[in-house]
Design a protein around this motif. Structure first.
Motif, mmCIF file in Angstrom:
data_model
loop_
_atom_site.group_PDB
_atom_site.id
_atom_site.type_symbol
_atom_site.label_atom_id
_atom_site.label_comp_id
_atom_site.label_asym_id
_atom_site.label_seq_id
_atom_site.Cartn_x
_atom_site.Cartn_y
_atom_site.Cartn_z
ATOM 1 N N VAL A 126 -70.490 115.795 1.087
ATOM 2 C CA VAL A 126 -70.569 114.557 0.313
ATOM 3 C C VAL A 126 -71.205 113.532 1.235
ATOM 4 O O VAL A 126 -70.887 113.486 2.432
ATOM 5 C CB VAL A 126 -69.165 114.083 -0.125
ATOM 6 N N ALA A 127 -72.112 112.729 0.700
ATOM 7 C CA ALA A 127 -72.755 111.686 1.499
ATOM 8 C C ALA A 127 -72.856 110.424 0.662
ATOM 9 O O ALA A 127 -72.930 110.491 -0.574
ATOM 10 C CB ALA A 127 -74.145 112.134 1.946
ATOM 11 N N ASP A 128 -72.853 109.283 1.321
ATOM 12 C CA ASP A 128 -73.038 108.014 0.609
ATOM 13 C C ASP A 128 -74.504 107.604 0.654
ATOM 14 O O ASP A 128 -75.180 107.790 1.679
ATOM 15 C CB ASP A 128 -72.184 106.910 1.250
ATOM 16 N N TRP A 129 -74.956 107.066 -0.444
ATOM 17 C CA TRP A 129 -76.305 106.504 -0.477
ATOM 18 C C TRP A 129 -76.403 105.368 0.532
ATOM 19 O O TRP A 129 -75.469 104.553 0.646
ATOM 20 C CB TRP A 129 -76.586 105.991 -1.900
ATOM 21 N N ALA A 130 -77.486 105.295 1.281
ATOM 22 C CA ALA A 130 -77.684 104.204 2.255
ATOM 23 C C ALA A 130 -78.767 103.254 1.770
ATOM 24 O O ALA A 130 -78.541 102.059 1.652
ATOM 25 C CB ALA A 130 -78.044 104.768 3.618
ATOM 26 N N ASP A 131 -79.958 103.783 1.516
ATOM 27 C CA ASP A 131 -81.017 102.954 0.937
ATOM 28 C C ASP A 131 -82.127 103.828 0.372
ATOM 29 O O ASP A 131 -82.146 105.041 0.589
ATOM 30 C CB ASP A 131 -81.575 101.952 1.969
ATOM 31 N N GLY A 132 -83.027 103.187 -0.352
ATOM 32 C CA GLY A 132 -84.134 103.908 -0.978
ATOM 33 C C GLY A 132 -83.869 104.142 -2.453
ATOM 34 O O GLY A 132 -82.719 104.262 -2.874
ATOM 35 N N SER A 133 -84.943 104.159 -3.235
ATOM 36 C CA SER A 133 -84.802 104.508 -4.647
ATOM 37 C C SER A 133 -85.417 105.881 -4.891
ATOM 38 O O SER A 133 -86.192 106.377 -4.071
ATOM 39 C CB SER A 133 -85.444 103.445 -5.549
ATOM 40 N N ILE A 134 -85.041 106.487 -6.002
ATOM 41 C CA ILE A 134 -85.405 107.884 -6.245
ATOM 42 C C ILE A 134 -86.913 108.060 -6.373
ATOM 43 O O ILE A 134 -87.571 107.381 -7.149
ATOM 44 C CB ILE A 134 -84.697 108.412 -7.510
ATOM 45 N N ARG A 135 -87.423 108.980 -5.591
ATOM 46 C CA ARG A 135 -88.838 109.354 -5.649
ATOM 47 C C ARG A 135 -88.873 110.860 -5.443
ATOM 48 O O ARG A 135 -88.706 111.355 -4.336
ATOM 49 C CB ARG A 135 -89.601 108.620 -4.527
ATOM 50 N N ILE A 136 -89.012 111.587 -6.540
ATOM 51 C CA ILE A 136 -88.827 113.032 -6.451
ATOM 52 C C ILE A 136 -90.054 113.734 -5.875
ATOM 53 O O ILE A 136 -91.170 113.246 -5.995
ATOM 54 C CB ILE A 136 -88.493 113.675 -7.819
#
Ligand SMILES: [Zn+2]
Length: 263
Positions: free
Chosen positions: A212-222
């Motif tokens: 499990v990890a927490d989001w830190a930064d960045g928006s989704i770019r697949i």
């Protein structure tokens, strides 16, 4: 009673003549299949001195399914087998695949033989030992508050989204792999990595290590070469999930429990 785990082209043979499918015995297998040559991939024990009440075989994918039997992939067989038998089937499938793909030495090209004391295929010429391979892969639930980042690959059933996963590369730590895979697949960075659980995944020989990890930064770019879509899903608005036997399913259920209001 010795139960036999017979794989025909990778699918497990089950006796389907009763009310519920079950594993056949060796005598039943021999009778049903007309004494086929099973010896080349016979693994009469679990190796390393483990109990000897099971036998596992691999047969060519064009072997006809005898009347009263059916052959199922492990995902389907999961529903028919007791948990302990399913666990053994997973191990049996891994071993059958290993024997079938290590009949010759990858160092010198000569035939190998099954080592009777170790779980190894040993070269008859240069004595090189070839052990079953286990390929570690990470699988990660990325969390942002009560949202989970899930993606889908083109080969998923329609509507199904899952946690992100990828194989560990040579020389890479699990942590490095998590950060690299997540950034490559969806372009976000994560922090606060926690190990969750693991699961052997015999398709054909990976070991899934769940995080499990927490989001830190960045928006989704697949990365469209890896996945076709990825989104944030709220805990109360999840898409269709992967198979219940999968660690991905477990990770998502765990997320739902952890983020329950008042929980
Ligand atoms: Zn060799």
């Amino acid at each position: 009673m010795t139960r036999s785990f017979v794989f025909i082209g990778g699918r497990l043979l089950l006796d389907d003549s009763g009310s519920t499918p079950r594993l056949p015995t060796r005598a039943e297998v021999e009778q049903a299949l007309g004494h086929p040559d099973l010896s080349s991939v016979r693994l009469p024990d679990g190796g390393e001195g483990r109990p000897t009440d099971l036998e596992t075989y691999g047969l060519a994918s064009d072997t006809p399914i005898p009347p009263g039997y059916r052959a199922e992939g492990l995902r389907t067989a999961f529903h028919a087998l007791a948990p302990a038998d399913f666990q053994t089937a997973r191990r049996a499938k891994h071993l059958v695949e290993w024997v079938e793909t290590h009949r010759f030495c990858s160092r010198c090209g000569k035939p190998t033989r099954r080592d009777t004391t170790h779980l190894s295929m040993t070269c008859t010429s240069c004595e090189q030992r070839h052990f079953p391979r286990v390929a570690p892969a990470v699988i990660v639930l990325v969390q942002r508050g009560d949202e989970a980042l899930l993606g889908r690959s083109p080969h998923f059933a329609p509507g199904v989204y899952s946690t992100l996963a990828g194989f560990v590369e040579p020389g890479e730590s699990l942590e490095e792999c998590v950060h690299r895979e997540i950034e490559e697949e969806v372009g976000v960075r994560v922090t606060n990595l926690r190990y969750w659980q693991s699961q052997p995944h015999p398709f054909p020989h990976s070991l899934m290590l769940g995080f499990v990890a927490d989001w830190a930064d960045g928006s989704i770019r697949i990365d469209p070469r890896e996945i076709e879509d990825a989104r944030w899903f709220r805990r109360d608005a999840l898409p269709d999930l992967p198979h219940p036997m999968s660690i991905a399913h477990g990770l998502i259920q765990d997320f739902v429990r952890r983020t329950a209001p008042g929980g």
